[in-house]
Enzyme design. Structure first.
Site, PDB file in Angstrom:
ATOM      1  N   GLU A 127       0.805  -1.219   0.000  1.00 39.57           N
ATOM      2  CA  GLU A 127       0.000   0.000   0.000  1.00 39.57           C
ATOM      3  C   GLU A 127       0.840   1.272   0.000  1.00 39.57           C
ATOM      4  O   GLU A 127       0.814   2.064   0.955  1.00 39.57           O
ATOM      5  CB  GLU A 127      -0.952  -0.011   1.206  1.00 39.57           C
ATOM      6  CG  GLU A 127      -1.918  -1.173   1.185  1.00 39.57           C
ATOM      7  CD  GLU A 127      -3.051  -1.024   2.205  1.00 39.57           C
ATOM      8  OE1 GLU A 127      -2.954  -0.164   3.096  1.00 39.57           O
ATOM      9  OE2 GLU A 127      -4.044  -1.772   2.084  1.00 39.57           O
TER      10      GLU A 127
ATOM     11  N   GLU B 192      -4.903  -8.610   0.193  1.00 38.16           N
ATOM     12  CA  GLU B 192      -5.584  -8.410   1.489  1.00 38.16           C
ATOM     13  C   GLU B 192      -7.058  -8.158   1.261  1.00 38.16           C
ATOM     14  O   GLU B 192      -7.454  -7.500   0.294  1.00 38.16           O
ATOM     15  CB  GLU B 192      -5.051  -7.181   2.241  1.00 38.16           C
ATOM     16  CG  GLU B 192      -3.764  -7.364   2.962  1.00 38.16           C
ATOM     17  CD  GLU B 192      -3.316  -6.106   3.696  1.00 38.16           C
ATOM     18  OE1 GLU B 192      -4.184  -5.358   4.215  1.00 38.16           O
ATOM     19  OE2 GLU B 192      -2.113  -5.869   3.740  1.00 38.16           O
TER      20      GLU B 192
END
Ligand code: BGC
Length: 493
Positions: free
Chosen positions: A207, A396
């Site tokens: 991220e 995720e």
């Protein structure tokens, strides 16, 4: 500042749009779909034969042992040790103690029929100050961990960087300092060289948009800086680092399959107006592909309506496009929720002039996020179409709920809402695969309840309950259910 306070702050600095996913709302539970929630075909969902069901964790969130065996201090050690930064004064000093209990954790994965384990390496275990000689004991830990997975028939998927930058590098300016990109490439090459005989699948970053913006833009996360210019500079160094690391890792381990785990949230326009649609595209450009187009196309998308100032602040140099460009072998998607986006004229977020919010049509999790499985389908299909059907991994996806062991049966943790969450998302993922997306694996966040960043231990994302008093692990109902799904490839099990 915690995430609730951040919400107020974010009104002033709302350019970091994905963060409203951290808004706090009361936990809401219902069993009947509300009006407006699309139906999902759970019974009909099927996965390809070699589909990899797995779970994900991250070093600082689970390992503990924060100064064992020569480990250096990371920005998260430093931040968590600074009063007032983490809810309840929690730290990752011990976390789940996976550093010492990794065998037990791999045994749980095996018990749950897992075929992939996404984990991350703490840079400060390998190079305590971010440069120089390798700390062999730190490397040995990951080597043992990987061997344990392989012996259990589990693919190790290694994330090179999940937010725990060496504090020594932060002291030299951190990610906004361009020099960090070469240091990061050196570190990533060390990993590829030492573990590349057994690890094939690598995520360079976790991220990048989130850690640059929360770390340097809003200061909610380590290192706690609040300056939009620092965010822009950090973003550019990270993009350079991604390209350079890609090449360094391939050189060190030619069979490496290298990608990145991007945070992605579909942003739908608030109305059909051209202005809102354009705002939704700007939202997509900054939130979802600001670190992806740089790799695959060698250039930034334009979330700034043609304004060159942000790019000037980032300090782009003529050859930077060549450095950033890297034909990632796969694209990782971390999906948690969706957003609605509107144009804000000259107001709204300072960089992109939009406003956005997370709807509450679907159920709401313990940390206030809307459950919206269709968003996973939408973002996977968009990425699949726009990047010519790349290999995708869901790196995720998960939810926080507070379910705990039953008072009269300590081995049972009924968490029906989490099962519903995963059913919906996996069914939408199966639909995306049926509609042509090349998705190879799915990683539930997370194997264990763990240190949830600025929220400390208050948010439980695990399929396994962790009692943070004695670190006892108890697989929740969702974990047992997911184990059956992994074995059968079906959702009604
Ligand atoms: C991160 C995880 C985090 C999870 C839930 C993702 O942003 O990669 O580290 O725990 O979401 O907030």
């Amino acid at each position: 500042m915690n995430r609730r306070q951040f919400l107020n702050y974010s009104a002033a600095f709302a350019a970091m749009t994905a963060f409203s996913r951290y808004s706090i709302a009361a936990e809401r539970y219902y069993t009947q779909p509300e009006a407006g929630v699309p139906e999902v075909d759970i019974a009909g969902a099927r996965f390809p034969e070699h589909f990899l069901f797995g779970t994900a964790t991250a070093s600082y969130q689970v390992e503990g042992a924060w100064k064992a065996d020569g480990k250096g201090e990371s920005i998260w050690d430093h931040f968590a040790h600074t009063q007032g930064k983490i809810k309840g004064g929690d730290t990752g000093d011990t976390a789940c103690d996976t550093y010492h209990r990794y065998k037990e954790d791999v045994a749980i994965m095996k018990q749950l029929n897992q075929k992939s384990c996404r984990f991350s390496v703490a840079w400060t275990r390998i190079q305590p100050t971010g440069t120089g000689a390798v700390n062999q004991k730190g490397l040995d830990f990951y080597s043992r961990f990987v061997d344990e997975m392989l012996a259990a028939g589990i693919r190790p998927m290694c994330t090179v960087f999940h937010w725990d930058l060496p504090q020594a590098l932060e002291d030299q300016g951190g990610w906004p300092n361009r020099d960090v990109y070469n240091k990061f490439a050196d570190y990533s090459a060390i990993l590829a060289k030492s573990l590349g005989d057994r690890v094939e699948t690598w995520a360079i970053f976790n991220e990048p948009f989130i850690f640059t913006s929360l770390g340097y833009g809003t200061g909610v996360h380590a290192p706690g800086k609040k300056d939009i210019n620092l965010f822009l500079k950090a973003a550019h160094t990270v993009n350079l680092a991604q390209g350079e690391a890609f090449r360094a890792m391939k050189a060190a381990s030619p069979r490496a399959k290298v990608g990145t785990a991007f945070s992605m949230s579909p942003g739908a326009p608030a109305t059909d107006s051209a202005a809102d649609k354009a705002a939704a595209e700007r939202y997509h450009a900054i939130n979802n592909i600001f670190f992806l187009d740089t790799a695959l196309k060698g250039k930034y998308p334009d979330p700034f309506e043609g304004n060159q100032r942000p790019f000037e602040t980032m300090g782009l140099r003529p050859d930077d496009e060549k450095i950033m460009r890297a034909p990632l072998d796969w694209i990782g998607i971390n999906y948690y929720n969706r957003h609605i986006v509107a144009d804000a004229g000259q107001g709204g977020e300072p960089l992109t002039h939009l406003t956005e919010y997370m709807p509450t049509v679907g159920p709401i999790t313990y940390n206030g996020w809307e459950v919206w499985p269709r968003g996973l389908y939408d973002i996977v299909m968009r990425i699949s179409k726009e990047y010519n059907r790349p290999i995708i991994e869901i790196t995720e996806n998960g939810c926080a709920y507070s379910d705990a062991p039953l008072p009269d049966d300590a081995n049972k943790v009924p968490d029906a809402r989490r099962i519903e969450f995963y059913k919906g998302h996996l069914a939408e993922l199966a639909r995306a695969i049926k509609d042509g997306a090349d998705v190879r694996g799915y990683h539930a966040w997370s194997l264990l309840d763990n240190f949830e960043w600025a929220e400390g231990y208050s948010q439980r994302f695990g399929m396994t309950y962790v009692d943070f008093r004695d670190l006892k692990r108890t697989v929740k109902d969702s974990g047992h259910w997911y184990g059956r799904v992994a074995a059968s490839g079906k959702l009604e099990v």
